[in-house]
Write an enzyme that holds these catalytic residues in place. Structure first.
Site, short mmCIF file in Angstrom:
data_model
loop_
_atom_site.label_atom_id
_atom_site.label_comp_id
_atom_site.label_asym_id
_atom_site.label_seq_id
_atom_site.Cartn_x
_atom_site.Cartn_y
_atom_site.Cartn_z
N GLU A 84 0.72 -1.33 0.03
CA GLU A 84 0.20 0.23 0.05
C GLU A 84 0.92 1.30 -0.09
O GLU A 84 0.58 2.19 -0.86
CB GLU A 84 -0.92 -0.04 1.30
CG GLU A 84 -2.20 -0.68 1.14
CD GLU A 84 -3.28 -0.64 2.26
OE1 GLU A 84 -3.28 0.49 2.84
OE2 GLU A 84 -3.54 -1.52 2.80
N ASP B 180 -2.15 -3.89 3.59
CA ASP B 180 -2.23 -4.25 5.03
C ASP B 180 -3.09 -5.47 5.63
O ASP B 180 -3.89 -5.75 4.81
CB ASP B 180 -3.04 -2.93 5.63
CG ASP B 180 -1.69 -1.85 5.71
OD1 ASP B 180 -0.67 -1.93 5.09
OD2 ASP B 180 -2.13 -0.45 5.94
N ASP C 152 -5.56 -6.24 7.13
CA ASP C 152 -7.17 -5.99 7.83
C ASP C 152 -7.88 -6.04 6.53
O ASP C 152 -7.60 -6.35 5.52
CB ASP C 152 -6.94 -4.55 8.56
CG ASP C 152 -6.65 -3.45 7.76
OD1 ASP C 152 -6.69 -3.55 6.65
OD2 ASP C 152 -6.49 -2.36 8.39
N GLU D 55 -9.69 -3.78 5.24
CA GLU D 55 -9.69 -2.69 4.20
C GLU D 55 -8.25 -3.03 3.34
O GLU D 55 -8.40 -2.97 2.08
CB GLU D 55 -9.15 -1.29 4.77
CG GLU D 55 -8.96 0.01 3.82
CD GLU D 55 -9.28 1.20 4.41
OE1 GLU D 55 -9.57 2.33 3.78
OE2 GLU D 55 -9.24 1.43 5.81
N TYR E 218 1.58 -4.14 13.49
CA TYR E 218 0.58 -3.49 12.96
C TYR E 218 -0.27 -2.71 13.67
O TYR E 218 -0.26 -3.19 15.13
CB TYR E 218 -0.28 -4.56 12.10
CG TYR E 218 -1.39 -3.70 11.04
CD1 TYR E 218 -0.84 -2.78 10.10
CD2 TYR E 218 -2.66 -4.02 11.16
CE1 TYR E 218 -1.64 -1.96 9.33
CE2 TYR E 218 -3.36 -3.30 10.45
CZ TYR E 218 -3.02 -2.26 9.33
OH TYR E 218 -4.06 -2.00 8.64
N ARG F 143 -3.32 -1.48 13.60
CA ARG F 143 -4.92 -1.39 13.73
C ARG F 143 -5.33 -2.87 14.21
O ARG F 143 -5.26 -3.73 13.34
CB ARG F 143 -5.57 -0.90 12.40
CG ARG F 143 -5.32 0.44 11.92
CD ARG F 143 -5.74 0.82 10.69
NE ARG F 143 -5.52 2.13 10.33
CZ ARG F 143 -4.40 2.52 9.84
NH1 ARG F 143 -3.47 1.60 9.21
NH2 ARG F 143 -4.06 3.81 9.35
N HIS G 237 -4.85 -10.25 14.03
CA HIS G 237 -3.40 -10.09 14.39
C HIS G 237 -2.94 -9.75 15.62
O HIS G 237 -4.14 -9.53 16.64
CB HIS G 237 -2.99 -9.14 13.18
CG HIS G 237 -3.62 -8.12 12.91
ND1 HIS G 237 -4.31 -8.10 11.63
CD2 HIS G 237 -4.25 -6.95 13.53
CE1 HIS G 237 -5.03 -7.09 11.31
NE2 HIS G 237 -5.01 -6.45 12.46
#
Length: 691
Positions: A9, A82, A84, A86, A301, A303, A347
């Site tokens: 990303e 990433d 997640d 999104e 990470y 989030r 995660h």
């Protein structure tokens, strides 16, 4: 040319990941999303099973053209966005935009919780297919948010002003802040008293304080009359230690950070906003230049709502604690998982990628703000692998005539995790040295009695940290949404921040009132939390995402239709005032701006005269007799002041009443459905007259 193409990303990751993978791999970045719903229309075909109409984001055409060239040169494509929902959706959009399904290339999805050599290499060894359940969960969230925003925002434009917005989660957060403001406004302080005895013992020249308890049961002191009665009874009393209890208390080690707890602690300890915390954490995750080591990622990470820690990281941390602090400091407890059931656990918790890389080792390489956040994360993680702190406690009961006083002290006997991580509000144990020497039967000498009047306090205003905590506790939003939600309602001027506290503006009150009156379910906390659970079920593959959307839309459509009909009868025209424009002689009108109401000349654009709008409330100023008007601070918070300012300095956060206090004659203010006298020595209250 490179045999494999890795697409991430953020460009900030490219250099680090390329270094770890070496030759044979080309690494490039998508710069976030490449496709989205169009801005000009809702972009959802409600007539055909709510199919979203995605388009290439403006400005991304050149980037996609380059990516297509890179794809042609590669044999394998690794989508490494990433880890997640999104990120999964971005990988899916990349696959569609680059038409990877139509190529003969081998396409894989890889994800990693930390940007370290081992994690990257392991991800390449264990590629997988796209998880369409996660993609669909993100699609459902995006479609729901779009339907709410594009259905309700036009009504706000018609009712209030253009440029306003009504988001699904942001509207609930705004309502929570408005509800808290209403509780504070309606709060009536209640009087109570406290009594302490300052005493001397034979063991020290330093005095100790004992708190009034009561008799055999705890006794509240509600007013001065009750206090005077107790003081009279204590005139000749002797203060004797009648009961002493010793014990132990354990202060548990903290668990590692999740997104919300990191935001809360960074606000409390570092005074960082949620947005700033996430921006800095993103840099620590993507990689920073460390002298002697090059560009490396410092944390996992950012989030996450899980407190799980990988076995290797757990072992490494315990070994570090043992070598650095001693084996007795290593935690014997292995349970650090969340007790909550709605945790996705995709995660790990937020932790350092290398626990041996201490804050002191990276301090010279990091800007101060980055260093402070890394230090906070590192200390919290190390502390989570350490033993609990232990205290020796002493509690004493003192007989004083018919009454009982109590005092307590504590002494730390093993600091455990507190050698690394302490709370700012950690209790002081300074009096324990004196209290610990007392024996039953000891008589203490009274120095003085300290009687103080108090009033109960209203609920605290939300801060960014406490709002994040409340959102998480009630299951509203997810780790990735907290910071954007708060940023949005502040950017829209619905809420302002003053000295950490969040206050609703006049504009925010208007928008919230409209949302509550016409779209009650959308701003209902329980409804929003249930919707989040449904999105989780989509991510788990238990519910079809279009089922969630199709069940939601009819109620939204019905509410919008009803609101549109009722709003047609509302006069939207500018309200004409008796204030004359000194430039052209017209009667000025009331307009809405980003910060609320203001006066403007209706002759615009020929006449551009504007003035602040001060609305009279029909009450005379208690100081000078002028008109009390509604005013706003520079940031937009409402208060009541005198129209003769600055000559008259009267101001009140609560709306003054025209009714004078029948007890003392002072002015009264409205507090919910009550009127309260503002003379602190009076404190008279009565019900507000019905209008």
């Amino acid at each position: 040319m490179a045999g494999s193409l890795v697409i991430v990303e953020s460009p900030a990751k490219v250099k680090t990941i390329k270094k770890y993978l070496g030759t044979g791999y080309e690494v490039t970045a998508s710069n976030g999303h490449v496709r989205d719903l169009p801005k000009s229309t809702m972009g959802i075909d409600v007539e055909h099973d709510f199919e979203p109409k995605y388009i290439t984001i403006r400005g991304k055409g050149e980037l996609l053209a380059k990516l297509k060239k890179d794809v042609k040169k590669a044999d394998k494509i690794y989508l490494a966005t990433d880890p997640d929902r999104e990120g999964e959706a971005i990988s899916w959009h990349l696959s569609k935009a680059l038409k990877l399904d139509d190529t003969d290339k081998k396409v894989y999805r890889i994800s990693f919780n930390e940007i370290t050599k081992n994690a990257i290499k392991d991800a390449i060894k264990h590629p997988r297919q796209l998880d369409m359940n996660l993609v669909d969960a993100q699609q459902a969230r995006r479609v729901l948010d779009r339907m709410v925003g594009y259905s309700i925002s036009p009504l706000l434009w018609a009712k209030v002003k253009r440029g306003l917005s009504a988001g699904r989660v942001q509207s609930v957060a705004l309502r929570m802040i408005c509800d808290r403001e209403a509780q504070i406004d309606a709060f009536i302080p209640e009087e109570y008293w406290s009594l302490e005895a300052e005493l001397l013992t034979e063991y020290s020249k330093k005095s100790v304080n004992a708190k009034f308890y009561g008799t055999n049961t705890k006794l509240a002191i509600n007013n001065k009359e009750e206090m005077d009665k107790i003081l009279e009874a204590l005139k000749d009393a002797k203060y004797v230690a009648s009961e002493i209890n010793e014990g132990e208390r354990v202060k548990k080690a903290p668990i590692p950070f999740t997104t919300s707890t990191l935001q809360q602690e960074a606000s409390k300890k570092l005074n960082y906003s949620t947005q700033k915390t996430m921006r800095l954490a993103q840099q620590l995750y993507e990689g920073v230049d460390i002298e002697g080591k090059g560009t490396i990622a410092l944390i996992t990470y950012l989030r996450t709502d899980s407190t799980r820690v990988a076995a290797e990281a757990d072992t490494a941390a315990r070994e570090f604690v043992g070598k650095t602090y001693g084996d007795e400091y290593v935690s014997k407890n292995t349970v650090t998982k969340n007790a909550k059931t709605n945790v996705q656990d995709a995660h790990e918790a937020i932790r350092p990628t290398d626990v041996t890389l201490t804050p002191a080792m990276v301090k010279e390489s990091l800007p101060r703000e980055l260093f402070r956040l890394y230090q906070l994360i590192w200390k919290r993680f190390v502390a989570s692998r350490m033993e609990n702190a232990k205290y020796k406690t002493t509690s004493v009961k003192l007989s004083a005539g018919e009454y009982i006083f109590t005092m307590s002290g504590s002494k730390i006997v093993f600091d455990g995790f507190m050698s690394v991580y302490t709370d700012d509000d950690e209790e002081k144990a300074s009096s324990d040295a004196v209290i610990g020497k007392l024996k039953v039967g000891d008589e203490l000498e009274l120095v003085k009695l300290i009687d103080l009047q108090h009033f109960t306090q209203p609920p605290a205003h939300y801060t960014e940290a406490s709002l994040v905590k409340a959102l998480e506790e009630q299951g509203i939003g997810r780790p990735s949404t907290y910071a954007p939600t708060i940023t949005t309602i502040m950017a829209r001027h619905y809420v302002v921040k003053e000295q950490k506290n969040l206050y609703v503006t006049e504009l925010g009150q208007i928008v919230n009132s409209m949302m509550v009156n016409y779209f009650g379910s959308i701003v209902d906390k329980e409804f929003t939390a249930n919707l989040e659970q449904l999105l989780d079920s989509v991510g788990d593959g238990k519910v079809n995402w279009k089922t969630v959307v199709s069940n939601f839309y009819p109620d939204l459509e019905s509410a919008v239709d009803q609101a549109s009909k009722e709003l047609e009868n509302v006069k939207i025209a500018d309200e004409v005032t008796d204030v004359i424009c000194e430039n052209c002689g017209r009667n000025m009108v009331i307009k809405y701006g980003p910060h609320g109401k203001f006066l403007a000349c209706p002759g615009f654009p020929e006449c551009k005269n504007t003035k602040p709008y001060f609305e009279k409330i029909g009450v005379s100023c208690p100081k000078c007799g002028g008109d009390v008007v509604i005013k706003k601070t520079k940031k937009g918070r409402i208060y009541y002041g005198c129209s003769n300012a600055p000559e008259c300095d009267f101001m009140s956060w609560n709306k003054p009443s025209s009714i004078k206090c029948p007890k003392c004659g002072s002015y009264m203010v409205e507090k919910g459905n009550k009127l309260l006298c503002m003379n602190e020595e009076c404190g008279y209250t009565e019900n507000k007259p019905k209008e």
